[in-house]
Design an enzyme around this catalytic site. Sequence first.
Site, PDB file in Angstrom:
ATOM      1  N   HIS A 133      40.730  36.624  42.892  1.00 14.51           N
ATOM      2  CA  HIS A 133      42.160  36.320  43.446  1.00 14.51           C
ATOM      3  C   HIS A 133      42.316  37.201  44.719  1.00 14.51           C
ATOM      4  CE1 HIS A 133      43.352  38.971  40.409  1.00 14.51           C
ATOM      5  NE2 HIS A 133      44.393  39.371  41.208  1.00 14.51           N
ATOM      6  N   ASP A 163      37.089  35.572  37.407  1.00 14.39           N
ATOM      7  CA  ASP A 163      37.960  36.207  38.470  1.00 14.39           C
ATOM      8  C   ASP A 163      37.163  37.538  38.858  1.00 14.39           C
ATOM      9  OD1 ASP A 163      40.295  36.489  39.848  1.00 14.39           O
ATOM     10  OD2 ASP A 163      41.176  37.585  38.514  1.00 14.39           O
ATOM     11  N   SER A 235      44.720  44.912  41.174  1.00 12.03           N
ATOM     12  CA  SER A 235      43.634  43.906  41.235  1.00 12.03           C
ATOM     13  C   SER A 235      42.327  44.503  41.771  1.00 12.03           C
ATOM     14  CB  SER A 235      44.112  42.814  41.629  1.00 12.03           C
ATOM     15  OG  SER A 235      45.376  42.070  40.644  1.00 12.03           O
TER      16      SER A 235
END
Length: 495
Positions: A133, A163, A235
Amino acid sequence: MKKIINVATPAVCAVALVLSVAAFTNTNAANPTSPNPIVSSAPAVQPVDLTYAAEKALPSVVYIKNTQNSKVQTVEYNDPFEDFFSDPFGGFFGRGQGGNNGRRQRQIQTPKRTAAGSGVIISTDGYIVTNNHVVDGADELMVTLNDNKEYSARIIGADATTDLALIKIDGKNLPAIQIANSDDVKIGEWVLAVGNPLGLNNTVTAGIVSAKARSMGQGVSSMIQTDAAINQGNSGGALVNTNGALIGINAMIYSQTGSNIGYGFAIPTTIMNKVVDDIKKYGNVQRAMIGIKGSDVNVYVDSEKEKGNEVDLGTMEGIYIAEVVEDGAAADAGLKKDDVITHIDGQKVTKFGELQNIIAQKRPGDKITVNYLRNKSKKTATLTLKNEQGNTKVVKNADLDVLGGNFRAITDAQKEQLNIGYGLEVIKVSGGKLKDAGVPKGFIIQRVNDKSIKSIEDLQNTVKEASTSKEPVLYVQGIYPTGKKGYFAVPLEND
């Protein structure tokens, strides 16, 4: 940074307050004869020094900027009065029927967008792991190292289910992180989260491993949970142990506000290593399936008790099989509904997240030994894992690296000089398929397999598509810097 809404936050806060009071009371009650002294039976220990871990990990964690350029998109909109007013008789005599019930299309210009995240250098030649993402939808990726050097990056491969994404920059002798085995991580172990949260680059936060094999809905269901502060921008960053070695890729938080409240989650390196290897070898993730649906035994037993049913499976640990997928690996090996899986390849499994962590490291065609209970009796079976299509085949996609070249979109000056509208210039040819086919530096690629090539992404997609076809060859058309047209056949398989 992904987030999961937590509706139980007030309750969690209340519990925290209760535990704090309880701890204070116990401390002062240790010696009831004295109102002040603090007595403890535990030996005195020094605080954990995390400076070494920070020094080791920081150079390996990068800042990633994702830019999505402005685009012209065609959108559909609805005007219920358009047909009526374009025809004074409201379409009564058949006119206005072309209005498609008021649905019309128009073009809009989307704004340029940017987003940011983190990544971890895993090899000295420029491979970087991050979250899917973080790079999803990127037209441009810029990577900034800890020493502020900047590189343009390209996506080697990405997997939405786990992910995870693998990207590449052209660099040498880069500070690759040491990778540890996440299976060796223990609950309560000190860890650092390293990344670029909320625009604060090169940030380190400390905490402990709160849980392992944590299921977090769809996708990765075997996460490392930590209370080290993780926020938006973390992230793709690193979760490291006290030696500065990577144990996980930070992926999401559990929060009502979108900011850290003590629940962060990282993708274990055991899963990361498998995804990276698959992307490098095959161009995509080879996902093995055991072919069952179920839950933790204790969850199933509790749910049955709520219905007034008494259940005795012979154990309160393991995986209860609620359904066996037809023609799946478990069905072929004879497993049935109501069986309880207790071990896989000799490794004890007490919850579904542990099972998924093991299977996530396998590929279609791999064999596993399963120990299970049926009517409380111990049994053993050997399963041959399958893919989502129900067979054991491995699908291999070639990566752009197989060409052995570097590319860039042609400039406006080149367009004007050569009277062309688009193309990719080959700016470097090293050992690879381009060199084998005789494609020279400076050649401008315009079409491959009858598809227009306007960007590196176009070329990469065409290479991957061709690699899985019956004829894995690239038919390259383009133009030399002199204006002469050229044509090459570039086989993707070795003879």
